[in-house]
Motif scaffolding. Sequence first.
Motif, PDB file in Angstrom:
ATOM      1  N   GLY A  12     -15.348  -2.584 -13.304  1.00 33.63           N
ATOM      2  CA  GLY A  12     -15.671  -1.223 -12.931  1.00 33.63           C
ATOM      3  C   GLY A  12     -15.074  -0.836 -11.599  1.00 33.63           C
ATOM      4  N   GLY A  13     -14.469   0.347 -11.530  1.00 36.81           N
ATOM      5  CA  GLY A  13     -13.808   0.801 -10.323  1.00 36.81           C
ATOM      6  C   GLY A  13     -12.322   0.542 -10.308  1.00 36.81           C
ATOM      7  N   LYS A  14     -11.804  -0.217 -11.288  1.00 33.97           N
ATOM      8  CA  LYS A  14     -10.379  -0.479 -11.406  1.00 33.97           C
ATOM      9  C   LYS A  14      -9.848   0.132 -12.689  1.00 33.97           C
ATOM     10  N   PRO A  15      -8.542   0.422 -12.778  1.00 32.97           N
ATOM     11  CA  PRO A  15      -8.005   1.135 -13.947  1.00 32.97           C
ATOM     12  C   PRO A  15      -8.217   0.363 -15.246  1.00 32.97           C
ATOM     13  N   LEU A  16      -8.429   1.131 -16.306  1.00 32.60           N
ATOM     14  CA  LEU A  16      -8.559   0.606 -17.666  1.00 32.60           C
ATOM     15  C   LEU A  16      -7.419   1.154 -18.508  1.00 32.60           C
ATOM     16  N   THR A  17      -6.810   0.309 -19.325  1.00 36.06           N
ATOM     17  CA  THR A  17      -5.656   0.692 -20.129  1.00 36.06           C
ATOM     18  C   THR A  17      -6.038   0.693 -21.600  1.00 36.06           C
ATOM     19  N   LEU A  18      -5.745   1.796 -22.292  1.00 34.92           N
ATOM     20  CA  LEU A  18      -5.893   1.912 -23.743  1.00 34.92           C
ATOM     21  C   LEU A  18      -4.494   1.839 -24.337  1.00 34.92           C
ATOM     22  N   LEU A  19      -4.235   0.815 -25.123  1.00 43.58           N
ATOM     23  CA  LEU A  19      -2.873   0.497 -25.545  1.00 43.58           C
ATOM     24  C   LEU A  19      -2.780   0.480 -27.061  1.00 43.58           C
ATOM     25  N   LYS A  28       0.332  -0.378 -30.010  1.00 37.42           N
ATOM     26  CA  LYS A  28       1.667  -0.937 -30.159  1.00 37.42           C
ATOM     27  C   LYS A  28       2.161  -0.812 -31.586  1.00 37.42           C
ATOM     28  N   ASN A  29       3.494  -0.641 -31.665  1.00 41.02           N
ATOM     29  CA  ASN A  29       4.219  -0.591 -32.926  1.00 41.02           C
ATOM     30  C   ASN A  29       5.576  -1.248 -32.680  1.00 41.02           C
ATOM     31  N   PRO A  30       6.225  -1.812 -33.707  1.00 35.30           N
ATOM     32  CA  PRO A  30       7.540  -2.426 -33.458  1.00 35.30           C
ATOM     33  C   PRO A  30       8.580  -1.497 -32.859  1.00 35.30           C
ATOM     34  N   THR A  31       8.439  -0.188 -33.067  1.00 34.10           N
ATOM     35  CA  THR A  31       9.448   0.741 -32.560  1.00 34.10           C
ATOM     36  C   THR A  31       8.965   1.587 -31.386  1.00 34.10           C
ATOM     37  N   PHE A  32       7.683   1.575 -31.088  1.00 35.18           N
ATOM     38  CA  PHE A  32       7.169   2.376 -29.966  1.00 35.18           C
ATOM     39  C   PHE A  32       5.837   1.800 -29.523  1.00 35.18           C
ATOM     40  N   GLN A  33       5.402   2.220 -28.349  1.00 39.27           N
ATOM     41  CA  GLN A  33       4.074   1.899 -27.838  1.00 39.27           C
ATOM     42  C   GLN A  33       3.585   3.056 -26.973  1.00 39.27           C
ATOM     43  N   ILE A  34       2.292   3.268 -27.023  1.00 38.91           N
ATOM     44  CA  ILE A  34       1.658   4.361 -26.279  1.00 38.91           C
ATOM     45  C   ILE A  34       0.451   3.783 -25.551  1.00 38.91           C
ATOM     46  N   TYR A  35       0.295   4.110 -24.290  1.00 37.67           N
ATOM     47  CA  TYR A  35      -0.870   3.647 -23.555  1.00 37.67           C
ATOM     48  C   TYR A  35      -1.323   4.713 -22.570  1.00 37.67           C
ATOM     49  N   LEU A  36      -2.636   4.701 -22.322  1.00 37.48           N
ATOM     50  CA  LEU A  36      -3.276   5.595 -21.363  1.00 37.48           C
ATOM     51  C   LEU A  36      -3.954   4.755 -20.299  1.00 37.48           C
ATOM     52  N   ILE A  37      -3.705   5.071 -19.059  1.00 39.87           N
ATOM     53  CA  ILE A  37      -4.343   4.409 -17.920  1.00 39.87           C
ATOM     54  C   ILE A  37      -5.415   5.356 -17.382  1.00 39.87           C
ATOM     55  N   VAL A  38      -6.667   4.896 -17.420  1.00 38.49           N
ATOM     56  CA  VAL A  38      -7.816   5.744 -17.089  1.00 38.49           C
ATOM     57  C   VAL A  38      -8.530   5.135 -15.884  1.00 38.49           C
ATOM     58  N   SER A  39      -8.880   5.974 -14.938  1.00 44.72           N
ATOM     59  CA  SER A  39      -9.675   5.512 -13.796  1.00 44.72           C
ATOM     60  C   SER A  39     -11.120   5.306 -14.225  1.00 44.72           C
ATOM     61  N   THR A  40     -11.778   4.314 -13.644  1.00 48.07           N
ATOM     62  CA  THR A  40     -13.145   3.957 -14.007  1.00 48.07           C
ATOM     63  C   THR A  40     -13.998   3.852 -12.747  1.00 48.07           C
ATOM     64  N   LEU A  41     -15.296   3.677 -12.961  1.00 40.17           N
ATOM     65  CA  LEU A  41     -16.219   3.407 -11.866  1.00 40.17           C
ATOM     66  C   LEU A  41     -17.301   2.473 -12.366  1.00 40.17           C
ATOM     67  N   ASN A  42     -17.978   1.843 -11.447  1.00 40.41           N
ATOM     68  CA  ASN A  42     -19.100   0.966 -11.761  1.00 40.41           C
ATOM     69  C   ASN A  42     -20.384   1.715 -11.462  1.00 40.41           C
ATOM     70  N   PRO A  43     -21.184   2.079 -12.463  1.00 40.84           N
ATOM     71  CA  PRO A  43     -22.394   2.875 -12.194  1.00 40.84           C
ATOM     72  C   PRO A  43     -23.378   2.172 -11.279  1.00 40.84           C
ATOM     73  N   ASN A  44     -23.443   0.856 -11.336  1.00 42.80           N
ATOM     74  CA  ASN A  44     -24.397   0.135 -10.484  1.00 42.80           C
ATOM     75  C   ASN A  44     -24.047   0.266  -9.010  1.00 42.80           C
ATOM     76  N   LYS A  45     -22.767   0.250  -8.690  1.00 40.40           N
ATOM     77  CA  LYS A  45     -22.349   0.388  -7.297  1.00 40.40           C
ATOM     78  C   LYS A  45     -22.502   1.807  -6.801  1.00 40.40           C
ATOM     79  N   GLU A  46     -22.472   2.777  -7.722  1.00 38.16           N
ATOM     80  CA  GLU A  46     -22.633   4.168  -7.318  1.00 38.16           C
ATOM     81  C   GLU A  46     -24.098   4.549  -7.115  1.00 38.16           C
ATOM     82  N   GLY A  47     -25.014   3.641  -7.475  1.00 42.79           N
ATOM     83  CA  GLY A  47     -26.431   3.941  -7.309  1.00 42.79           C
ATOM     84  C   GLY A  47     -26.992   4.807  -8.399  1.00 42.79           C
TER      85      GLY A  47
END
Length: 413
Positions: free
Chosen positions: A244-251, A253-272
Amino acid sequence: MNCIVPAQNTKVISKAINALAKVGDEIYLEAKRDELKLTTLNMSKTVCAQCCFFQSFFSSYDIKENQLTEENNETITCKLFMKSVLPLFKGNLEKKLEFLKIEFDMSSDFMIFKMKYKFDQILMIHKLRLMDSETLSIGITPNSGINNLLASSSLLNQVLSMFNLSDNEITLEIMNSRIIARNYYTGTSNPKQMRCEVKLSAGEFFIFDVKNETIVNFALKPLRTVISFAETFNLQIGLNFDGGGKPLTLLMKNPTFQIYLIVSTLNPNKEGQSTMSSTSLPTTTQRNKKNLNITIEDQQALENENWDEDIQFGKINENSKKNNFVSIMKKANSYSSNKENQSEDLNESDISEVYRMDVDDNIDLDVIPKSPESPRRKKIKLVFSRCYEPTICVPNLGKEINGNSDSNNSKIE
């Protein structure tokens, strides 16, 4: 740069650009020797989406060597408005186009899209003006995290179906043997909001490699975009993250292409802020002769009630019954607090007396008078009143009302 997309792959690039349009308003194109990248960012720069098409994706992929210099790091870069690109990739292009050709020259201010249609040999040329040249560097690789998950798009779609469309964020509690998905609300809890929780075991994933147990909270919109694209082409979805708090990647894959999304995250416990909250609702009064449960608010209201006032819709003059009603309620309070002496403080006759007074003596103040009869109903009764009159009169039976038409002149008996 000259590249040709065959008809069977136009659906892929069309769906990819439509998915990028849900993230950002600008699209960055980066052409290398063996691949073409399309990248976009949202306004707050919390989500980055990138589509990478390999050389095998195109039927022809050619880049001039004089355009690849050390200054641009062997990459041709340009930027376009998403609104200008998106209208070109609407509809079922794989059924209409024979091929799609993309041309770009470093000395030009335009990018050219040539669309050759199957019917009538139509060739449409679209010239899109470029924005200011800008290079986008992300600095995060898709496989930089230590936790790796791989699941089918149908499984994640079933998980999302459990949540409301109004939910904006989701919280994943990752453990060594399972994952718990919850909807997430910031701020105070609202009793009207439905709290959902879905538990997934490790056996439901193709890859379940968790080295660091953590809690990750991120937006649901990128996940919905990824699932929609993956279900179209039956792709598997991978999740790569550290915590939590570090980027998460949704990936994907295909033999001819790949698509991924990099999403910012947070840790709810640290945010109170807690991901789950419980609300206590007041207990209701259950009218059961064997078990009489009365809330504290009702007990206080009964004790403070002034029974000497006149009631609007009826008068109660039996003061003895009123005092008896209050005393029985006080016994009910002691009955709920001291269960050991319940047979001495409250008996069945007292409980029946409470209900008899409540129903038979009309103590309830919420009395609603009957509505007056509708004038339309009165009119109907007046018009059709003859229909309810008897058609046969008993005293007239046996009497001759009219003579017979035959020659026998017989009488009706």
